[in-house]
Each structure stands twice: as C-alpha cells, then as structure tokens.
Design an enzyme around this catalytic site. Structure first.
Site, PDB file in Angstrom:
ATOM      1  N   ASP A  91     -17.172  -9.422  41.282  1.00 14.67           N
ATOM      2  CA  ASP A  91     -15.960 -10.008  40.722  1.00 14.67           C
ATOM      3  C   ASP A  91     -14.923  -8.957  40.350  1.00 14.67           C
ATOM      4  O   ASP A  91     -14.167  -9.116  39.401  1.00 14.67           O
ATOM      5  CB  ASP A  91     -16.284 -10.886  39.511  1.00 14.67           C
TER       6      ASP A  91
ATOM      7  N   GLU B 142       0.817  -1.209   0.000  1.00 12.54           N
ATOM      8  CA  GLU B 142       0.000   0.000   0.000  1.00 12.54           C
ATOM      9  C   GLU B 142       0.859   1.271   0.000  1.00 12.54           C
ATOM     10  O   GLU B 142       0.575   2.222  -0.698  1.00 12.54           O
ATOM     11  CB  GLU B 142      -0.904  -0.017   1.239  1.00 12.54           C
ATOM     12  N   ASP B 143       1.927   1.270   0.782  1.00  8.73           N
ATOM     13  CA  ASP B 143       2.644   2.531   1.033  1.00  8.73           C
ATOM     14  C   ASP B 143       4.008   2.660   0.368  1.00  8.73           C
ATOM     15  O   ASP B 143       4.663   3.689   0.506  1.00  8.73           O
ATOM     16  CB  ASP B 143       2.858   2.722   2.548  1.00  8.73           C
TER      17      ASP B 143
END
Ligand code: MN
Length: 480
Positions: A248, A60-61
């Site tokens: 709890d 992508e980059d």
C-alpha cells in the site's frame, strides 16, 4: 470563522501582552499564538477555542492574569487557557525530573488525560505542538530530538486517538525527520523511485475503475494517497525491510455518497481485478479502535501490479482526516452535553473514552485517586509508557518485560543486564512492565547473554538483538 469583535480584541490583547518578546527564530513572539489560532481555525474550532489559542501562552509568559482573561473573554476561555497553562507547567517540571518522588513521576499522558476534561484543551495543545514542530529548526539539536521524541510518543498517538489523521501524520513526519534524518531521506527517495516506475500501470488501473463507475452511474471522487514515510518505516520493520512486501505504498481512494455504494464499488473493483483474499478489510462493519472506517482491498492488475484500493463515504473521509476536530461541535459536544445533562443514558462506544476522561478529571479535581493505569491503557490500548531513571519516556507494547526495555535502550545494556529495579525495588526479569513504571537496568561488565533469555523477552526487536549477540558467542558459554 470570520474574525468576530471578540477575536479581534483577543488578537490585540495577545499582541500587547507579548510585546517585546522574541521566539528562538528571532521573530516577534506573537507569530506563535497567531499561528496556533490559524491552525485551530483551519480545524473549524469554536470562538472560545480560537481565543484560548491566541492567549494560550499569555498567563505563563506575560503579565496577563487568568482573572483578566475571565473578565474580558469569559469563564470558558479562562478555563481553556488555564488547562493549557497547567499542562505546560507540569511538563516542564517533568522534563527536569531526576528524582523518584512519587508526586513528580506522573507522566505526561496522565496529565494530558487529567487536564483534558474538556477535549478542547487537548486540541489547543496539539495545535501548539504542531506549530512548534513546524518551526523546530530554530532550536539546538538536543532539544529538537527531545521534542521530536515526545511528539512521536505522546502527541502523535493522542492525535490518532482524536482521529485527527492529517495532524497525526504531520507530527510523525516532522518528528521522524529530526530523530532519524538519514533514514527519513533514504525512505523518501525509495518511495519516489518506486512510485515513478509504477505510476503508469497504476494510472491504467485507476482509469479502468473510473470507467466502470461512470458506466454504472456512480458519483465518486478519487485520489491517490502515498504512504507516509514514518508508517513505511514502521511497516518495513515488520516485514524484514522488504519493500516488495509493502502493498500500500500507493493507495487509490474512492470516496462515494453512502455506505451501500462503498460495497458496490468494492464488488466492481473485484470484477475487474483479482483480489488478494486475506487483504480485504471491512473497517465499515468493524471500525478500527479509533473509529476509522473504510473498505480496503488489495488487487493484482493484469500487468501484475499490486494496488490497494480504499473506499469510503465523504463523511468517513472527513472524519479520518480531521477527526474529532471536524465533528466536535455538531456531534460529540452535543452528545457529551446531553449525557452530562442526563438526557441520554449511554454514550456510543466510540465516545466512551471521553466519558472516562471526564470522570477521571472530576475525581482528580475532588482530590480523589483514580485508576490512572486503567485509563491510560484504554486510551492507548496497545502501548505502555515507561521511564528511564532520567525521566525519558520509552514506549513498549503491552506485555513487555525488563529485558525488552534493556534492549530498547541499547543492545549493550541488554547484553550486560544483571538485574532490574522497577520503581526503585529489585525485581526479576519475568515481571511484566506496567504503564508509568520507572525501570533501571543494572549491568555488569562480565555478564553475557544466555539462550534462556528468550523466555524472558516479549518484543521481536529484543529477540532479534539477542539472536545477533548469541551468534557471536562460542556454543558452550551461552547454553546456560
Ligand atoms: Mn505555545
């Protein structure tokens, strides 16, 4: 996994590819793929996944191509990188979304499902998201909120579905701290105060149990788990914000060798302390939807302290914390491969959803339509995700109605609601919302809420809002 020559090569390839790029933090970009790789390594993922983690942003980059990745690292790595890349692209397309084009209105879940044909794509995406969350402070506040919200609504449930408990909790804690920082700090302090005052009594209870287990010759590991801030926040909402109803906050955990011993330990604990009968939960016989297994019991100690005990085997414990990433190689992968090869006829019930993912992605790949709604509901059975006209994702329980949505956006939108458009069409307030619907509430200044609206609400949240509003109005005007 030790760094194999192939991994070394991938580190070099990624470093060269991202050369000169910087993250928003100002650091060299390569820090990010390396961190994703480290996370995947800590989850014991296989070599292909580790390499795909290193290269997940490269196509992508950077100038690196999928073809080069396939040539240098093989088909599987290329497939995984491609999956993660597509996911990223589809997401950014969705973020900019401001029209109703049917093609673009697919939500992130559908994409995750479609591209998750290989579960490892989802696991890489989770590691990617986790590191981005850990470094979220570098982004501007508006972006922080958007990413935090999406993480809480999509990625945390996904981690839960993959039964990666530790990852789910980390995603929730970081996201929540950005979405509602005040509340987060308040609850954190509240937990601290409550725990420090209770600690001595709790330690006494734990020592009592340990003594009897030793006497019986039972091998065990024990630890204490403090409830996460986000799940405390959710639970308080269910109990009118009354912290005394949360039993709890701190749970004592006993981890033993086998299932029979779990029940034995449960019996021994009950011989020491008085159990609260409606709070004994056998998630071993009846696992939770995501496969979680454990015995839970809440008891009252002689000092009137209420303590929750959780008892499970090492295997159950490992699975609860690391989930599918923990056992993917030896178990799920083998089973799903055998299934695909026709060696076994049926997958165990807890793995059926994997098959659904695979079938769906095959169908999508062949250009066929899939019943995405059914799929999504199976995956996130108690939730639906709907959209505002601007493309923001709102999660609601299944069965929610348009006014629930309106009150979730803002009480004023709820109060002034005149009508609703679902997917661009005028609809009435009794139409249950469906997964993926785009909902637009039409408001009018002179509208006021009515008592009859209770019939048109499903969520407790909206009922409470309506009640508050009605209380402010004179009697005659609301009885319509
Ligand atoms: Mn990334």
């Amino acid at each position: 996994m030790t760094k194999t020559p192939k991994i070394e090569k991938a580190i070099k390839t990624a470093t060269t590819a991202h050369e000169g790029q910087l993250r928003k933090t100002g650091e060299a970009y390569i820090i990010h793929p390396l961190a994703v790789y480290k996370i995947l390594e800590s989850w014991n993922m296989d070599e292909d996944t580790l390499i795909a983690g290193l290269l997940h942003d490269a196509v992508e980059d950077t100038a690196l191509t999928l073809g080069e990745i396939e040539r240098d690292f093989g088909k599987n790595v290329a497939f995984l990188v491609d999956g993660v890349t597509k996911l990223g692209k589809a997401r950014s397309g969705m973020r900019e979304l401001d029209t109703y084009l049917p093609e673009t209105r697919d939500n992130l879940m559908k994409l995750l499902i479609a591209l998750g044909a290989d579960i490892r794509v989802l696991i890489i995406k989770l590691a990617d998201r986790l590191h981005n969350l850990r470094t979220l402070s570098a982004l501007p506040p508006a972006k922080q909120r958007k990413i935090a919200r999406e993480s809480l609504e999509v990625f945390a449930p996904l981690a839960d579905r993959l039964q990666m408990g530790l990852t789910r909790v980390e995603i929730e804690e970081i996201s929540f701290s950005y979405l509602d920082n005040k509340r987060f700090d308040y609850l954190k302090n509240l937990t601290k105060t409550r725990l420090s005052s209770a600690k001595q009594n709790l330690d006494a209870a734990r020592l009592d149990v340990e003594k009897i287990l030793k006497k019986e010759g039972i091998k065990f590991k024990s630890d204490a788990r403090v409830k996460s801030i986000y799940s405390l926040h959710k639970k308080l909402a269910k109990h009118n914000q009354n912290i005394n109803r949360i039993y709890d906050l701190l749970a004592m955990r006993f981890i033993v060798d086998d299932t029979t011993t779990c029940y034995l330990v449960l019996g021994l604990i009950h011989s020491l302390f008085t159990p609260m009968p409606d709070r004994i939960k056998d998630y071993i016989a009846t696992p939770k939807l995501n496969g979680y297994q454990s015995l839970h019991t809440t008891v009252i100690t002689p000092t009137e302290q209420i303590v929750e005990f959780q008892i499970r085997t090492h295997q159950m414990h490992d699975f609860a914390e690391r989930g599918l990433a923990a056992s993917f190689h030896y178990n799920e992968q083998k089973l799903t491969e055998d299934y695909r090869a026709g060696k076994i006829a049926k997958l165990p019930t807890n793995l059926l959803w994997i098959r659904e993912l695979q079938e769906a992605s095959v169908a999508l790949g062949a250009g066929k339509k899939i019943d995405a709604k059914k799929l999504k509901l199976n995956l996130f059975s108690d939730k639906i995700f709907v959209y505002t006209p601007k493309g923001d994702i709102i999660d609601l329980p299944q069965g929610a109605l348009p006014l629930d949505f309106a009150y979730r956006i803002h009480s004023e939108i709820g109060n002034r609601a005149m009508g609703v458009k679902i997917n661009g069409k005028m609809s009435d307030f009794k139409t249950p919302l469906k997964h993926g619907d785009i909902v637009e509430v039409i408001t009018a200044k002179n509208q006021i809420p009515r008592e009859s609206w209770f019939q048109k609400l499903f969520t407790a949240h909206a009922r409470q809002k309506l009640r508050q509003q009605l209380a402010k109005l004179p009697d005659f005007s609301r009885k319509k």
